[in-house]
Scaffold this motif. Structure first.
Motif, PDB file in Angstrom:
ATOM      1  N   PHE A 159      56.078   9.111  -1.480  1.00  0.00           N
ATOM      2  CA  PHE A 159      56.969  10.102  -1.297  1.00  0.00           C
ATOM      3  C   PHE A 159      56.459  11.268  -0.308  1.00  0.00           C
ATOM      4  O   PHE A 159      57.384  11.395   0.560  1.00  0.00           O
ATOM      5  CB  PHE A 159      57.120  10.884  -2.606  1.00  0.00           C
ATOM      6  N   ALA A 160      54.846  11.542  -0.276  1.00  0.00           N
ATOM      7  CA  ALA A 160      54.781  12.326   0.733  1.00  0.00           C
ATOM      8  C   ALA A 160      54.922  11.725   2.119  1.00  0.00           C
ATOM      9  O   ALA A 160      55.094  12.448   3.120  1.00  0.00           O
ATOM     10  CB  ALA A 160      53.205  12.714   0.385  1.00  0.00           C
ATOM     11  N   ALA A 161      54.365  10.518   2.174  1.00  0.00           N
ATOM     12  CA  ALA A 161      54.552   9.722   3.411  1.00  0.00           C
ATOM     13  C   ALA A 161      55.994   9.499   4.081  1.00  0.00           C
ATOM     14  O   ALA A 161      56.097   9.765   5.221  1.00  0.00           O
ATOM     15  CB  ALA A 161      53.914   8.367   3.161  1.00  0.00           C
ATOM     16  N   ARG A 162      56.707   9.500   3.248  1.00  0.00           N
ATOM     17  CA  ARG A 162      58.326   9.274   3.574  1.00  0.00           C
ATOM     18  C   ARG A 162      58.792  10.683   3.905  1.00  0.00           C
ATOM     19  O   ARG A 162      59.619  10.916   4.785  1.00  0.00           O
ATOM     20  CB  ARG A 162      58.937   8.690   2.387  1.00  0.00           C
TER      21      ARG A 162
ATOM     22  N   LEU B 233      50.044   8.022  -8.930  1.00  0.00           N
ATOM     23  CA  LEU B 233      49.530   8.651  -7.748  1.00  0.00           C
ATOM     24  C   LEU B 233      50.038   7.926  -6.654  1.00  0.00           C
ATOM     25  O   LEU B 233      50.117   8.497  -5.429  1.00  0.00           O
ATOM     26  CB  LEU B 233      47.848   8.546  -7.549  1.00  0.00           C
ATOM     27  N   PHE B 234      50.277   6.572  -6.566  1.00  0.00           N
ATOM     28  CA  PHE B 234      50.787   5.687  -5.602  1.00  0.00           C
ATOM     29  C   PHE B 234      52.322   6.056  -5.046  1.00  0.00           C
ATOM     30  O   PHE B 234      52.493   6.441  -3.894  1.00  0.00           O
ATOM     31  CB  PHE B 234      50.856   4.405  -5.988  1.00  0.00           C
ATOM     32  N   LEU B 235      53.126   6.475  -6.087  1.00  0.00           N
ATOM     33  CA  LEU B 235      54.327   7.053  -5.829  1.00  0.00           C
ATOM     34  C   LEU B 235      54.230   8.540  -5.267  1.00  0.00           C
ATOM     35  O   LEU B 235      55.352   8.805  -4.476  1.00  0.00           O
ATOM     36  CB  LEU B 235      55.354   6.997  -7.125  1.00  0.00           C
TER      37      LEU B 235
ATOM     38  N   LEU C   1      47.460   1.545 -16.110  1.00  0.00           N
ATOM     39  CA  LEU C   1      48.301   1.353 -14.970  1.00  0.00           C
ATOM     40  C   LEU C   1      49.318   2.687 -14.668  1.00  0.00           C
ATOM     41  O   LEU C   1      49.550   2.872 -13.642  1.00  0.00           O
ATOM     42  CB  LEU C   1      49.287   0.025 -15.149  1.00  0.00           C
ATOM     43  N   VAL C   2      49.321   3.505 -15.659  1.00  0.00           N
ATOM     44  CA  VAL C   2      50.248   4.583 -15.484  1.00  0.00           C
ATOM     45  C   VAL C   2      49.824   5.735 -14.331  1.00  0.00           C
ATOM     46  O   VAL C   2      50.465   6.184 -13.567  1.00  0.00           O
ATOM     47  CB  VAL C   2      50.837   5.539 -16.701  1.00  0.00           C
ATOM     48  N   LEU C   3      48.653   6.043 -14.721  1.00  0.00           N
ATOM     49  CA  LEU C   3      48.090   7.085 -13.408  1.00  0.00           C
ATOM     50  C   LEU C   3      47.817   6.556 -11.985  1.00  0.00           C
ATOM     51  O   LEU C   3      48.399   7.326 -10.982  1.00  0.00           O
ATOM     52  CB  LEU C   3      46.719   7.742 -13.961  1.00  0.00           C
ATOM     53  N   PRO C   4      47.272   5.492 -11.855  1.00  0.00           N
ATOM     54  CA  PRO C   4      47.351   4.824 -10.553  1.00  0.00           C
ATOM     55  C   PRO C   4      48.691   4.550  -9.933  1.00  0.00           C
ATOM     56  O   PRO C   4      49.157   4.990  -8.829  1.00  0.00           O
ATOM     57  CB  PRO C   4      46.630   3.631 -10.635  1.00  0.00           C
TER      58      PRO C   4
END
Length: 54
Positions: free
Chosen positions: A32-35, A26-28, A20-23
């Motif tokens: 962050f990039a989208a925001r 990547l989601f975070l 669960l850590v890597l996905p």
């Protein structure tokens, strides 16, 4: 038998955490990039790098 089940539970918890850590990271990063960039500058990599370095 209780010790075996305890160790098995620990092993499964560690494996689940590592899956669960890597996905999640990547989601975070994508969130962050989208925001940071928004709709108008969605593909402006220079702006994103500038915002991260500040």
């Amino acid at each position: 038998m209780g010790g075996l089940l305890t160790e098995l539970g620990k092993h499964l918890a560690e494996r689940r955490l590592s899956l669960l850590v890597l996905p999640g990271a990547l989601f975070l990063a994508a969130a962050f990039a989208a925001r940071t960039l928004g709709h108008a500058d969605a593909v402006d990599l220079d702006l994103l790098v500038g915002e991260v370095q500040e």
